[in-house]
Scaffold this motif. Structure first.
Motif, PDB file in Angstrom:
ATOM      1  N   GLY A 138     -57.021 -78.660  73.909  1.00  0.00           N
ATOM      2  CA  GLY A 138     -55.794 -79.506  74.154  1.00  0.00           C
ATOM      3  C   GLY A 138     -55.756 -80.896  73.587  1.00  0.00           C
ATOM      4  O   GLY A 138     -54.778 -81.561  73.693  1.00  0.00           O
ATOM      5  N   ASP A 139     -57.065 -81.017  73.101  1.00  0.00           N
ATOM      6  CA  ASP A 139     -57.141 -82.276  72.594  1.00  0.00           C
ATOM      7  C   ASP A 139     -56.492 -82.548  71.273  1.00  0.00           C
ATOM      8  O   ASP A 139     -56.716 -82.110  70.141  1.00  0.00           O
ATOM      9  N   THR A 140     -55.711 -83.736  71.105  1.00  0.00           N
ATOM     10  CA  THR A 140     -54.725 -83.977  70.206  1.00  0.00           C
ATOM     11  C   THR A 140     -55.026 -85.187  69.322  1.00  0.00           C
ATOM     12  O   THR A 140     -54.340 -85.469  68.552  1.00  0.00           O
ATOM     13  N   THR A 141     -56.400 -85.685  69.578  1.00  0.00           N
ATOM     14  CA  THR A 141     -56.646 -86.812  68.849  1.00  0.00           C
ATOM     15  C   THR A 141     -56.869 -86.334  67.481  1.00  0.00           C
ATOM     16  O   THR A 141     -57.090 -85.310  66.860  1.00  0.00           O
ATOM     17  N   PRO A 142     -55.918 -87.388  66.568  1.00  0.00           N
ATOM     18  CA  PRO A 142     -56.057 -87.177  65.176  1.00  0.00           C
ATOM     19  C   PRO A 142     -57.357 -87.142  64.614  1.00  0.00           C
ATOM     20  O   PRO A 142     -58.211 -87.754  64.989  1.00  0.00           O
ATOM     21  N   VAL A 143     -57.471 -86.157  63.417  1.00  0.00           N
ATOM     22  CA  VAL A 143     -58.968 -85.995  62.765  1.00  0.00           C
ATOM     23  C   VAL A 143     -58.794 -85.824  61.422  1.00  0.00           C
ATOM     24  O   VAL A 143     -57.874 -85.191  60.849  1.00  0.00           O
ATOM     25  N   ILE A 144     -59.392 -86.836  60.650  1.00  0.00           N
ATOM     26  CA  ILE A 144     -59.653 -86.677  59.181  1.00  0.00           C
ATOM     27  C   ILE A 144     -60.868 -86.051  58.622  1.00  0.00           C
ATOM     28  O   ILE A 144     -62.071 -86.641  59.224  1.00  0.00           O
ATOM     29  N   ILE A 145     -60.931 -85.028  58.086  1.00  0.00           N
ATOM     30  CA  ILE A 145     -62.375 -84.475  57.602  1.00  0.00           C
ATOM     31  C   ILE A 145     -62.918 -85.093  56.380  1.00  0.00           C
ATOM     32  O   ILE A 145     -62.098 -85.244  55.422  1.00  0.00           O
ATOM     33  N   LEU A 146     -64.211 -85.486  56.477  1.00  0.00           N
ATOM     34  CA  LEU A 146     -64.806 -86.047  55.498  1.00  0.00           C
ATOM     35  C   LEU A 146     -65.971 -85.117  55.058  1.00  0.00           C
ATOM     36  O   LEU A 146     -66.948 -84.911  55.740  1.00  0.00           O
ATOM     37  N   THR A 147     -65.777 -84.580  53.803  1.00  0.00           N
ATOM     38  CA  THR A 147     -66.789 -83.455  53.530  1.00  0.00           C
ATOM     39  C   THR A 147     -67.034 -83.450  51.956  1.00  0.00           C
ATOM     40  O   THR A 147     -66.118 -83.883  51.170  1.00  0.00           O
ATOM     41  N   ALA A 148     -68.203 -82.892  51.608  1.00  0.00           N
ATOM     42  CA  ALA A 148     -68.407 -82.444  50.231  1.00  0.00           C
ATOM     43  C   ALA A 148     -67.797 -81.249  49.758  1.00  0.00           C
ATOM     44  O   ALA A 148     -67.749 -80.878  48.594  1.00  0.00           O
ATOM     45  N   ARG A 149     -67.226 -80.225  50.816  1.00  0.00           N
ATOM     46  CA  ARG A 149     -66.542 -79.180  50.442  1.00  0.00           C
ATOM     47  C   ARG A 149     -65.253 -79.451  49.521  1.00  0.00           C
ATOM     48  O   ARG A 149     -64.315 -79.987  50.171  1.00  0.00           O
ATOM     49  N   ASP A 150     -65.087 -78.938  48.436  1.00  0.00           N
ATOM     50  CA  ASP A 150     -63.946 -79.316  47.589  1.00  0.00           C
ATOM     51  C   ASP A 150     -63.228 -78.214  47.131  1.00  0.00           C
ATOM     52  O   ASP A 150     -62.101 -78.126  46.453  1.00  0.00           O
ATOM     53  N   GLN A 151     -63.579 -76.936  47.661  1.00  0.00           N
ATOM     54  CA  GLN A 151     -62.619 -75.712  47.168  1.00  0.00           C
ATOM     55  C   GLN A 151     -61.178 -75.581  48.134  1.00  0.00           C
ATOM     56  O   GLN A 151     -61.230 -76.272  49.419  1.00  0.00           O
ATOM     57  N   ILE A 152     -60.319 -75.452  47.540  1.00  0.00           N
ATOM     58  CA  ILE A 152     -58.950 -75.025  47.985  1.00  0.00           C
ATOM     59  C   ILE A 152     -59.066 -74.469  49.299  1.00  0.00           C
ATOM     60  O   ILE A 152     -58.413 -74.622  50.286  1.00  0.00           O
ATOM     61  N   SER A 153     -59.937 -73.266  49.418  1.00  0.00           N
ATOM     62  CA  SER A 153     -59.969 -72.553  50.680  1.00  0.00           C
ATOM     63  C   SER A 153     -60.566 -73.249  51.567  1.00  0.00           C
ATOM     64  O   SER A 153     -60.252 -73.070  53.004  1.00  0.00           O
ATOM     65  N   ASP A 154     -61.633 -74.175  51.341  1.00  0.00           N
ATOM     66  CA  ASP A 154     -62.022 -74.974  52.601  1.00  0.00           C
ATOM     67  C   ASP A 154     -61.103 -76.122  52.928  1.00  0.00           C
ATOM     68  O   ASP A 154     -60.989 -76.347  54.345  1.00  0.00           O
ATOM     69  N   ARG A 155     -60.143 -76.627  52.268  1.00  0.00           N
ATOM     70  CA  ARG A 155     -59.117 -77.350  52.515  1.00  0.00           C
ATOM     71  C   ARG A 155     -58.131 -76.767  53.451  1.00  0.00           C
ATOM     72  O   ARG A 155     -57.901 -77.190  54.518  1.00  0.00           O
ATOM     73  N   ILE A 156     -57.758 -75.604  53.117  1.00  0.00           N
ATOM     74  CA  ILE A 156     -56.898 -74.745  53.885  1.00  0.00           C
ATOM     75  C   ILE A 156     -57.430 -74.330  55.371  1.00  0.00           C
ATOM     76  O   ILE A 156     -56.833 -74.438  56.476  1.00  0.00           O
ATOM     77  N   GLU A 157     -58.760 -74.079  55.302  1.00  0.00           N
ATOM     78  CA  GLU A 157     -59.558 -73.703  56.564  1.00  0.00           C
ATOM     79  C   GLU A 157     -59.489 -74.839  57.538  1.00  0.00           C
ATOM     80  O   GLU A 157     -59.219 -74.731  58.814  1.00  0.00           O
ATOM     81  N   GLY A 158     -59.898 -76.095  57.087  1.00  0.00           N
ATOM     82  CA  GLY A 158     -59.972 -77.277  57.850  1.00  0.00           C
ATOM     83  C   GLY A 158     -58.430 -77.745  58.262  1.00  0.00           C
ATOM     84  O   GLY A 158     -58.281 -78.201  59.432  1.00  0.00           O
TER      85      GLY A 158
END
Length: 223
Positions: A70-90
């Protein structure tokens, strides 16, 4: 705003921490998920900056646990994973934004401001209260058209108060924001910074609600 940075790479972590702190945000930097979970359990953050590949687990799994709890704290992912599938998963796991390394620190700052505006009860980039004009994302304030300089700690207090004008902000909530700047908090620290703000923006702008906290707005007695 108080930000939790979860990043195990020393150079990247230092660069992000220093840049975000220079923008007058308080930053707690954790290198492993266990420490990040402990921090989230004890402190209310305005934003999490999250790496995905961490020594003790997956950032995606950490994010999923956050959202499941239930934690709604905003999250920005910072990662080297650059595949579209990775973005969608995140994004499907509950991230609010996704930034691929290496990234420009100026872009990170802009994305932090954009996410903060989306979650803010007052999303306008400029807030006006009589003769006071506050640009929260740029940390600029003018009183009667004259620029007023605030310290990082003064901004931390003011930002909490103007997020929901007229609403009471508990003293311990303000203390939490001030703790993040590293110095020991004395019993009267909150009163000291409220007093400094009153001197700079006008005493009647911040009222004391005895036994509860402080509110930003015109004085209504009980000061």
């Amino acid at each position: 705003m108080r930000i939790l940075l979860v990043e195990d790479h020393d150079l990247i972590g230092e660069a992000v921490r220093d840049h975000v702190a220079a923008s007058n945000h308080a930053v707690d930097w954790m290198r492993i998920i266990a420490d990040a979970e402990a921090a989230l359990g004890s402190v209310r953050y305005g934003l999490v900056l999250l790496d995905l590949q961490l020594p003790d687990g997956s950032g995606i799994d950490f994010l999923r646990r956050m959202r499941k709890s239930g934690d709604t704290t905003p999250v920005i992912i910072l990662t080297a994973r650059d595949q579209i599938s990775d973005r969608i998963e995140g994004l499907n796991a509950g991230a609010d934004d996704y930034l691929v390394k290496p990234f420009n620190l100026g872009e990170l700052e802009a994305r932090i401001a954009a996410v903060a505006r989306r979650y803010d009860a007052k999303p306008q980039p400029v807030l006006t209260f009589g003769t006071i004009e506050i640009q929260r994302t740029e940390h600029r304030i003018t009183v009667s058209e004259k620029t007023v300089d605030l310290t990082a700690r003064e901004w931390a207090v003011l930002d909490l108060l103007v997020a929901r004008p007229g609403n009471i902000v508990a003293k311990d909530r303000i203390e939490e924001a001030l703790y993040a700047f590293g110095s020991e908090i004395e019993s009267n620290t909150v009163e000291v910074y409220v007093s400094r703000l009153r001197k700079k923006i006008g005493r009647d702008r911040i009222r004391t609600v005895r036994g509860l906290g402080y509110a930003f707005g015109e004085a209504m007695g009980d000061k």
